[in-house]
Design a protein around this motif. Structure first.
Motif, PDB file in Angstrom:
ATOM      1  N   CYS A  21     -54.311  -6.994  16.679  1.00  0.00           N
ATOM      2  CA  CYS A  21     -54.805  -5.992  16.932  1.00  0.00           C
ATOM      3  C   CYS A  21     -56.051  -5.963  18.273  1.00  0.00           C
ATOM      4  O   CYS A  21     -55.815  -4.595  18.523  1.00  0.00           O
ATOM      5  N   ALA A  22     -56.508  -7.229  17.438  1.00  0.00           N
ATOM      6  CA  ALA A  22     -58.434  -7.399  18.872  1.00  0.00           C
ATOM      7  C   ALA A  22     -57.916  -7.583  20.023  1.00  0.00           C
ATOM      8  O   ALA A  22     -58.576  -7.256  21.347  1.00  0.00           O
ATOM      9  N   ASP A  23     -57.018  -8.189  20.441  1.00  0.00           N
ATOM     10  CA  ASP A  23     -55.526  -8.510  21.907  1.00  0.00           C
ATOM     11  C   ASP A  23     -56.097  -6.226  22.399  1.00  0.00           C
ATOM     12  O   ASP A  23     -56.415  -6.249  24.185  1.00  0.00           O
ATOM     13  N   LEU A  24     -55.400  -6.034  21.370  1.00  0.00           N
ATOM     14  CA  LEU A  24     -54.403  -4.562  22.085  1.00  0.00           C
ATOM     15  C   LEU A  24     -55.703  -3.619  21.879  1.00  0.00           C
ATOM     16  O   LEU A  24     -55.985  -3.125  23.081  1.00  0.00           O
ATOM     17  N   LEU A  25     -57.161  -4.063  21.568  1.00  0.00           N
ATOM     18  CA  LEU A  25     -58.149  -3.377  21.841  1.00  0.00           C
ATOM     19  C   LEU A  25     -59.029  -3.689  22.698  1.00  0.00           C
ATOM     20  O   LEU A  25     -60.257  -2.759  23.748  1.00  0.00           O
ATOM     21  N   THR A  26     -59.307  -5.249  22.599  1.00  0.00           N
ATOM     22  CA  THR A  26     -59.444  -5.110  23.991  1.00  0.00           C
ATOM     23  C   THR A  26     -58.998  -5.315  24.886  1.00  0.00           C
ATOM     24  O   THR A  26     -59.825  -5.051  26.236  1.00  0.00           O
ATOM     25  N   THR A  27     -57.395  -5.860  25.272  1.00  0.00           N
ATOM     26  CA  THR A  27     -56.319  -4.741  26.479  1.00  0.00           C
ATOM     27  C   THR A  27     -57.404  -3.067  27.129  1.00  0.00           C
ATOM     28  O   THR A  27     -57.642  -2.978  27.900  1.00  0.00           O
ATOM     29  N   ASN A  28     -56.941  -2.596  25.723  1.00  0.00           N
ATOM     30  CA  ASN A  28     -57.936  -0.963  26.270  1.00  0.00           C
ATOM     31  C   ASN A  28     -59.512  -1.129  27.114  1.00  0.00           C
ATOM     32  O   ASN A  28     -59.252  -0.037  27.229  1.00  0.00           O
ATOM     33  N   VAL A  29     -60.012  -1.959  26.347  1.00  0.00           N
ATOM     34  CA  VAL A  29     -62.029  -1.486  26.702  1.00  0.00           C
ATOM     35  C   VAL A  29     -61.464  -2.401  28.310  1.00  0.00           C
ATOM     36  O   VAL A  29     -62.007  -1.563  29.502  1.00  0.00           O
ATOM     37  N   ILE A  30     -60.036  -2.758  28.693  1.00  0.00           N
ATOM     38  CA  ILE A  30     -59.985  -3.742  30.205  1.00  0.00           C
ATOM     39  C   ILE A  30     -59.357  -2.729  30.715  1.00  0.00           C
ATOM     40  O   ILE A  30     -60.409  -2.720  32.319  1.00  0.00           O
ATOM     41  N   LEU A  31     -58.403  -1.924  30.555  1.00  0.00           N
ATOM     42  CA  LEU A  31     -58.006  -0.849  30.909  1.00  0.00           C
ATOM     43  C   LEU A  31     -59.473  -0.025  31.356  1.00  0.00           C
ATOM     44  O   LEU A  31     -59.253   1.135  32.226  1.00  0.00           O
ATOM     45  N   GLU A  32     -59.879   0.887  30.210  1.00  0.00           N
ATOM     46  CA  GLU A  32     -60.606   1.530  30.783  1.00  0.00           C
ATOM     47  C   GLU A  32     -61.832   0.773  31.285  1.00  0.00           C
ATOM     48  O   GLU A  32     -62.751   1.737  32.364  1.00  0.00           O
ATOM     49  N   LEU A  33     -62.518  -0.230  32.023  1.00  0.00           N
ATOM     50  CA  LEU A  33     -62.854  -0.542  32.820  1.00  0.00           C
ATOM     51  C   LEU A  33     -62.522  -0.950  34.470  1.00  0.00           C
ATOM     52  O   LEU A  33     -62.911  -1.484  35.616  1.00  0.00           O
ATOM     53  N   GLY A  34     -61.069  -0.045  34.171  1.00  0.00           N
ATOM     54  CA  GLY A  34     -60.512  -0.373  35.268  1.00  0.00           C
ATOM     55  C   GLY A  34     -59.510  -1.983  35.944  1.00  0.00           C
ATOM     56  O   GLY A  34     -59.351  -1.611  37.086  1.00  0.00           O
ATOM     57  N   MET A  35     -60.071  -2.367  34.802  1.00  0.00           N
ATOM     58  CA  MET A  35     -58.912  -3.450  35.147  1.00  0.00           C
ATOM     59  C   MET A  35     -57.861  -3.641  35.043  1.00  0.00           C
ATOM     60  O   MET A  35     -57.362  -2.210  34.143  1.00  0.00           O
ATOM     61  N   SER A  36     -56.604  -4.169  34.801  1.00  0.00           N
ATOM     62  CA  SER A  36     -55.107  -4.118  34.285  1.00  0.00           C
ATOM     63  C   SER A  36     -54.769  -5.279  33.768  1.00  0.00           C
ATOM     64  O   SER A  36     -55.142  -6.422  34.071  1.00  0.00           O
ATOM     65  N   GLU A  37     -53.743  -4.828  33.281  1.00  0.00           N
ATOM     66  CA  GLU A  37     -53.056  -5.665  31.889  1.00  0.00           C
ATOM     67  C   GLU A  37     -52.137  -7.183  33.208  1.00  0.00           C
ATOM     68  O   GLU A  37     -52.010  -6.758  33.793  1.00  0.00           O
ATOM     69  N   ALA A  38     -52.249  -8.281  32.471  1.00  0.00           N
ATOM     70  CA  ALA A  38     -51.455  -9.897  33.232  1.00  0.00           C
ATOM     71  C   ALA A  38     -50.891 -10.152  32.902  1.00  0.00           C
ATOM     72  O   ALA A  38     -50.308 -10.590  33.783  1.00  0.00           O
ATOM     73  N   ASN A  39     -50.314 -10.029  31.648  1.00  0.00           N
ATOM     74  CA  ASN A  39     -48.897  -9.313  31.127  1.00  0.00           C
ATOM     75  C   ASN A  39     -47.658  -8.469  31.780  1.00  0.00           C
ATOM     76  O   ASN A  39     -47.489  -7.253  31.305  1.00  0.00           O
ATOM     77  N   PRO A  40     -46.594  -9.097  33.057  1.00  0.00           N
ATOM     78  CA  PRO A  40     -45.943  -8.170  33.200  1.00  0.00           C
ATOM     79  C   PRO A  40     -45.387  -7.099  32.260  1.00  0.00           C
ATOM     80  O   PRO A  40     -44.629  -6.114  33.140  1.00  0.00           O
ATOM     81  N   ILE A  41     -44.862  -8.496  30.745  1.00  0.00           N
ATOM     82  CA  ILE A  41     -44.590  -7.308  29.979  1.00  0.00           C
ATOM     83  C   ILE A  41     -44.729  -6.454  30.202  1.00  0.00           C
ATOM     84  O   ILE A  41     -44.644  -4.930  29.731  1.00  0.00           O
ATOM     85  N   MET A  42     -46.028  -6.523  29.434  1.00  0.00           N
ATOM     86  CA  MET A  42     -46.758  -5.177  28.875  1.00  0.00           C
ATOM     87  C   MET A  42     -47.349  -4.135  29.631  1.00  0.00           C
ATOM     88  O   MET A  42     -47.618  -3.017  29.142  1.00  0.00           O
ATOM     89  N   ARG A  43     -47.654  -4.747  30.947  1.00  0.00           N
ATOM     90  CA  ARG A  43     -47.789  -3.712  31.822  1.00  0.00           C
ATOM     91  C   ARG A  43     -46.374  -2.837  32.382  1.00  0.00           C
ATOM     92  O   ARG A  43     -47.114  -1.576  32.422  1.00  0.00           O
ATOM     93  N   LEU A  44     -45.223  -3.404  32.301  1.00  0.00           N
ATOM     94  CA  LEU A  44     -44.279  -2.193  32.406  1.00  0.00           C
ATOM     95  C   LEU A  44     -44.392  -1.628  31.428  1.00  0.00           C
ATOM     96  O   LEU A  44     -43.927   0.067  31.243  1.00  0.00           O
ATOM     97  N   ALA A  45     -44.351  -1.718  30.037  1.00  0.00           N
ATOM     98  CA  ALA A  45     -44.794  -1.197  28.862  1.00  0.00           C
ATOM     99  C   ALA A  45     -46.103   0.009  28.803  1.00  0.00           C
ATOM    100  O   ALA A  45     -45.277   1.344  29.150  1.00  0.00           O
ATOM    101  N   GLN A  46     -47.178  -0.249  29.248  1.00  0.00           N
ATOM    102  CA  GLN A  46     -48.318   0.675  29.730  1.00  0.00           C
ATOM    103  C   GLN A  46     -47.657   1.879  30.707  1.00  0.00           C
ATOM    104  O   GLN A  46     -47.608   2.744  30.714  1.00  0.00           O
TER     105      GLN A  46
END
Length: 96
Positions: free
Chosen positions: A17-42
């Motif tokens: 859950c912490a990974d999910l929350l911190t990933t959302n913050v990263i996305l809000e800051l304009g960065m992208s997901e490093a994991n290609p599978i999760m990036r595809l899901a996004q």
């Protein structure tokens, strides 16, 4: 189930859950997901990408619950903390 195993399994879920929350913050800051599978899901699921992420987290915790090797479970939990720590470092470096 021992209390140690239960605490490790809970830690695994909390870290997911912490990974999910911190990933959302990263996305809000304009960065992208490093994991290609999760990036595809996004890109495919939009804001619903969290469903497969949480699903993987809970399936992982359930799989760990089948093990009686506390050292192995501990290693997986330690490994699960690395994306969260990495995300926190990225967030700290980008917050002005």
């Amino acid at each position: 189930m021992s209390w140690v195993k239960a605490l490790l399994l809970l830690s695994c879920i909390v870290l997911g859950c912490a990974d999910l929350l911190t990933t959302n913050v990263i996305l809000e800051l304009g960065m992208s997901e490093a994991n290609p599978i999760m990036r595809l899901a996004q890109t495919s699921l939009g804001e619903w990408w969290l469903i497969p992420k949480l699903g993987i987290t809970f399936v992982g915790a359930w799989t760990l619950s089948l093990s009686n090797n506390l050292y192995g479970i501990s290693a997986v939990v330690a490994f699960a903390s690395t994306p969260v720590l990495n995300n926190l470092i990225l967030i700290a470096g980008n917050v002005n």
